[in-house]
Design a protein around this motif. Structure first.
Motif, PDB file in Angstrom:
ATOM      1  N   TYR A  32       0.863  -1.194   0.000  1.00  0.00           N
ATOM      2  CA  TYR A  32       0.000   0.000   0.000  1.00  0.00           C
ATOM      3  C   TYR A  32       0.888   1.229   0.000  1.00  0.00           C
ATOM      4  N   TYR A  36       0.613  11.925   0.506  1.00  0.00           N
ATOM      5  CA  TYR A  36      -0.023  12.946   1.312  1.00  0.00           C
ATOM      6  C   TYR A  36       0.479  14.322   0.897  1.00  0.00           C
TER       7      TYR A  36
ATOM      8  N   TYR B  48       3.716   2.918  17.118  1.00  0.00           N
ATOM      9  CA  TYR B  48       2.567   2.410  16.374  1.00  0.00           C
ATOM     10  C   TYR B  48       1.841   1.381  17.229  1.00  0.00           C
ATOM     11  N   SER B  95      -6.065   4.537  11.584  1.00  0.00           N
ATOM     12  CA  SER B  95      -6.651   3.880  10.419  1.00  0.00           C
ATOM     13  C   SER B  95      -7.361   2.613  10.877  1.00  0.00           C
ATOM     14  N   MET B  99      -5.419  -3.391   6.024  1.00  0.00           N
ATOM     15  CA  MET B  99      -4.079  -2.852   5.799  1.00  0.00           C
ATOM     16  C   MET B  99      -4.064  -1.734   4.760  1.00  0.00           C
ATOM     17  N   ASN B 100      -4.781  -1.914   3.695  1.00  0.00           N
ATOM     18  CA  ASN B 100      -4.641  -0.971   2.592  1.00  0.00           C
ATOM     19  C   ASN B 100      -5.649   0.150   2.659  1.00  0.00           C
ATOM     20  N   THR B 101      -5.674   0.831   3.782  1.00  0.00           N
ATOM     21  CA  THR B 101      -6.613   1.936   3.927  1.00  0.00           C
ATOM     22  C   THR B 101      -5.900   3.172   4.439  1.00  0.00           C
ATOM     23  N   GLU B 102      -6.550   4.294   4.179  1.00  0.00           N
ATOM     24  CA  GLU B 102      -5.993   5.600   4.496  1.00  0.00           C
ATOM     25  C   GLU B 102      -5.787   5.799   5.989  1.00  0.00           C
ATOM     26  N   ALA B 103      -4.701   6.444   6.340  1.00  0.00           N
ATOM     27  CA  ALA B 103      -4.474   6.912   7.702  1.00  0.00           C
ATOM     28  C   ALA B 103      -4.855   8.379   7.757  1.00  0.00           C
ATOM     29  N   PHE B 104      -5.658   8.741   8.750  1.00  0.00           N
ATOM     30  CA  PHE B 104      -6.131  10.116   8.923  1.00  0.00           C
ATOM     31  C   PHE B 104      -5.327  10.766  10.046  1.00  0.00           C
TER      32      PHE B 104
END
Lengths: 111, 114
Positions: A32, A36, B48, B95, B99-104
């Motif tokens: 992934y 940003y 993390y 997030s 796994m393959n998702t955006e971190a805000f």
């Protein structure tokens, strides 16, 4: 662990020209790759991302390409505008699921 | 809440004092990150958290830094005996487990050690 390198550190282009920012990663299992944008004094915000099962993704003036064999990915901005001026960060998410960022590229779009 | 919330927004502290920074992630997000950003610099990974797994503390710069996450939600980053070089913006991101998702990102806490 994952290591992400980003180039160039600064980039100046004239309005209307294209900008390209390149990143390499070390963990071959990374799957992934988000990009940003951080405007001055603001938080980083996602502009585009790509997953390892595709080689290219496009969203209007922004595109990202991924070369898994070479372990590098790039951000392409076409027809740049002054509001594109910001710091851009690439990132990779590896086997440990940790998001590792590149060192950033300061893009300046001049009139 | 609607997004990642951090508090305080700004913190000025005297050298040698301890500080606590708070992060409220998006509800349901099990992954939580802390990063440090010095003026004009990149995003330095600190720690993390992922669900109930042991946190990845590999980015903490010294034993003066610690973080915890209670109940899998709110996280606090503690800096003991602050030094001037600790001055920076501390950013939190969250997030989902996928796994393959955006971190805000949150808006950050600007820490100034005087």
């Amino acid at each position: 662990g994952e290591n992400v390198e980003q180039h160039p550190s600064t980039l100046s282009v004239q309005e209307g020209d294209s900008a390209v920012i390149k990143c390499t990663y070390s963990d071959s299992a990374s799957n992934y790759f988000p990009w940003y944008k951080q405007e001055l004094g603001k938080r980083p915000q996602l502009i585009i991302d790509i997953r390892s099962n595709v080689g290219e993704k496009k969203d209007q003036r922004i595109a990202v390409t991924l070369n898994k064999t070479a372990k590098h990915f790039s951000l392409h901005i076409t027809e740049t505008q002054p509001e594109d001026s910001a710091v851009y960060f690439c990132a990779a998410r590896g086997t440990a699921s940790k998001l590792t960022f590149g060192t950033g590229t300061r893009l300046q779009v001049t009139l | 809440g609607a997004g990642v919330s951090q508090s305080p927004s700004n913190k000025v502290t005297e050298k040698g004092k301890d500080v606590e920074l708070r992060c409220d992630p998006i509800s349901g997000h099990t992954a939580l990150y802390w990063y440090r950003q010095s003026l004009g610099q990149g995003l330095e990974f600190l720690i993390y958290f992922q669900g109930n797994s042991a946190p990845d503390k590999s980015g903490l710069p010294s034993d003066r830094f610690s973080a915890e996450r209670t109940g899998g939600s709110v996280s606090t980053l503690t800096i003991q005996r602050t030094q001037q070089e600790d001055s920076a913006v501390y950013l939190c991101a969250s997030s989902t487990t996928t796994m393959n998702t955006e971190a805000f990102f949150g808006q950050g806490t600007r820490l100034t050690v005087v």
